[in-house]
Design a protein around this motif. Structure first.
Motif, PDB file in Angstrom:
ATOM      1  N   MET A 142      -0.203  -0.250   4.996  1.00  0.00           N
ATOM      2  CA  MET A 142       0.847   0.196   3.936  1.00  0.00           C
ATOM      3  C   MET A 142       1.083   0.067   2.708  1.00  0.00           C
ATOM      4  O   MET A 142       2.152  -0.924   2.726  1.00  0.00           O
ATOM      5  CB  MET A 142       1.887   0.431   5.001  1.00  0.00           C
ATOM      6  CG  MET A 142       3.052   1.820   3.930  1.00  0.00           C
ATOM      7  SD  MET A 142       4.738   1.805   5.472  1.00  0.00           S
ATOM      8  CE  MET A 142       4.946   3.931   4.904  1.00  0.00           C
ATOM      9  N   ARG A 143       0.508   1.036   1.579  1.00  0.00           N
ATOM     10  CA  ARG A 143       0.905  -0.181   0.336  1.00  0.00           C
ATOM     11  C   ARG A 143       2.135   0.749  -0.020  1.00  0.00           C
ATOM     12  O   ARG A 143       3.071   1.374   0.170  1.00  0.00           O
ATOM     13  CB  ARG A 143       0.031   0.825  -0.353  1.00  0.00           C
ATOM     14  CG  ARG A 143      -1.574   0.814  -0.817  1.00  0.00           C
ATOM     15  CD  ARG A 143      -2.167   0.684  -0.005  1.00  0.00           C
ATOM     16  NE  ARG A 143      -3.454   0.705  -0.649  1.00  0.00           N
ATOM     17  CZ  ARG A 143      -3.953   0.389   0.455  1.00  0.00           C
ATOM     18  NH1 ARG A 143      -4.908   0.012   1.887  1.00  0.00           N
ATOM     19  NH2 ARG A 143      -5.218   0.220  -0.239  1.00  0.00           N
ATOM     20  N   HIS A 144       2.750  -1.194   0.013  1.00  0.00           N
ATOM     21  CA  HIS A 144       4.104  -0.164  -0.613  1.00  0.00           C
ATOM     22  C   HIS A 144       4.646  -1.636  -1.761  1.00  0.00           C
ATOM     23  O   HIS A 144       3.847  -2.770  -2.438  1.00  0.00           O
ATOM     24  CB  HIS A 144       5.524  -0.594   0.839  1.00  0.00           C
ATOM     25  CG  HIS A 144       5.062  -2.061   0.720  1.00  0.00           C
ATOM     26  ND1 HIS A 144       3.777  -2.576   2.094  1.00  0.00           N
ATOM     27  CD2 HIS A 144       6.542  -3.399   1.290  1.00  0.00           C
ATOM     28  CE1 HIS A 144       3.709  -3.644   1.893  1.00  0.00           C
ATOM     29  NE2 HIS A 144       5.138  -4.349   2.012  1.00  0.00           N
ATOM     30  N   PHE A 145       5.985  -1.122  -2.769  1.00  0.00           N
ATOM     31  CA  PHE A 145       6.693  -2.594  -3.737  1.00  0.00           C
ATOM     32  C   PHE A 145       7.913  -3.138  -2.779  1.00  0.00           C
ATOM     33  O   PHE A 145       8.679  -1.862  -2.648  1.00  0.00           O
ATOM     34  CB  PHE A 145       6.077  -1.845  -4.963  1.00  0.00           C
ATOM     35  CG  PHE A 145       6.052  -0.756  -5.365  1.00  0.00           C
ATOM     36  CD1 PHE A 145       7.384  -0.190  -5.452  1.00  0.00           C
ATOM     37  CD2 PHE A 145       5.411   0.413  -4.767  1.00  0.00           C
ATOM     38  CE1 PHE A 145       7.427   1.168  -5.931  1.00  0.00           C
ATOM     39  CE2 PHE A 145       5.325   1.668  -5.571  1.00  0.00           C
ATOM     40  CZ  PHE A 145       6.845   2.293  -5.647  1.00  0.00           C
ATOM     41  N   ALA A 146       8.254  -3.279  -3.837  1.00  0.00           N
ATOM     42  CA  ALA A 146       9.784  -3.908  -4.330  1.00  0.00           C
ATOM     43  C   ALA A 146      10.734  -4.970  -4.549  1.00  0.00           C
ATOM     44  O   ALA A 146       9.943  -5.108  -6.061  1.00  0.00           O
ATOM     45  CB  ALA A 146      10.485  -5.029  -2.344  1.00  0.00           C
ATOM     46  N   GLU A 147      12.078  -4.452  -5.594  1.00  0.00           N
ATOM     47  CA  GLU A 147      12.379  -5.352  -6.491  1.00  0.00           C
ATOM     48  C   GLU A 147      13.794  -5.487  -6.185  1.00  0.00           C
ATOM     49  O   GLU A 147      14.301  -5.008  -4.748  1.00  0.00           O
ATOM     50  CB  GLU A 147      12.573  -4.010  -7.833  1.00  0.00           C
ATOM     51  CG  GLU A 147      12.953  -4.847  -8.997  1.00  0.00           C
ATOM     52  CD  GLU A 147      13.433  -4.092 -10.302  1.00  0.00           C
ATOM     53  OE1 GLU A 147      14.158  -4.030 -10.585  1.00  0.00           O
ATOM     54  OE2 GLU A 147      13.382  -2.451 -10.027  1.00  0.00           O
ATOM     55  N   CYS A 148      14.329  -6.743  -6.927  1.00  0.00           N
ATOM     56  CA  CYS A 148      15.315  -7.717  -6.226  1.00  0.00           C
ATOM     57  C   CYS A 148      16.373  -6.941  -7.087  1.00  0.00           C
ATOM     58  O   CYS A 148      16.057  -7.314  -8.240  1.00  0.00           O
ATOM     59  CB  CYS A 148      15.252  -8.755  -5.832  1.00  0.00           C
ATOM     60  SG  CYS A 148      13.644  -9.538  -5.008  1.00  0.00           S
TER      61      CYS A 148
END
Length: 179
Positions: A142-148
């Motif tokens: 699953m393609r995903h991304f994140a930011e803190c």
């Protein structure tokens, strides 16, 4: 005379017993068993380090813009089939570029907050906030991304290998299921 013979007979009969009691039994070869007790990791006792290069494949499509550190709490995140638990520490605004993993990634926000989105390209509008104590997961490929958001600690657990496969800027295809 009878008493002497009885005493001698008893002495000869007890001699092997007494001698056996004074000699040490040979050690048995027993295989080492894993501890069945719980292992405790006290808050603040983690051993932080850089994310290993072997855990990252490809080139991130966005700059991190902050600091990322990792601490392995349990298991072996790089050996296929092994369970693992690790923590990722990231500074405010740090970005984890679009990527995928070969196995399910389970994430709990321990401190701070995060925002996570799905897709092959970074999209601020797709980010969904995950507060302290919140949980998110991404299935295999699953393609995903994140930011803190703020100084954040994420706890990640799953079945190894823990590999971050960065999605290239021209990769807009949906994830293929493993064959």
């Amino acid at each position: 005379m009878f008493i002497l013979r009885a005493g001698l007979l008893i002495s000869f009969a007890l001699l092997p017993v007494v001698a056996g009691a004074q000699t040490k039994q040979p050690a048995r070869d027993t295989p080492a068993r894993p501890s069945s007790g719980a292992m405790v990791v006290e808050p603040g006792s983690e051993k932080w380090g850089d994310v290993p290069a072997a855990a990252m494949v490809g080139t991130p499509s966005v700059e991190v813009g902050g600091t990322l550190r990792v601490a392995v709490l349990q298991g072996d995140p790089m050996t296929a089939g092994h369970t693992y638990t690790l923590r990722i520490s990231c500074s405010d605004g740090a970005k984890i570029a679009p990527h995928w993993h070969p196995t399910t990634e389970n994430v709990t926000v321990i401190r701070g907050a995060a925002a996570v989105g799905t897709g092959s390209k970074w999209d601020d509008a797709a980010l969904k906030d995950v507060p302290t104590g919140g949980f998110f997961w991404a299935g295999p490929h699953m393609r995903h991304f994140a930011e803190c958001k703020g100084d954040t600690i994420l706890q990640v657990h799953g079945i190894a290998p823990f590999v971050i496969n960065f999605v290239g800027p021209d990769d807009s295809q949906p994830a293929k299921k493993p064959e």
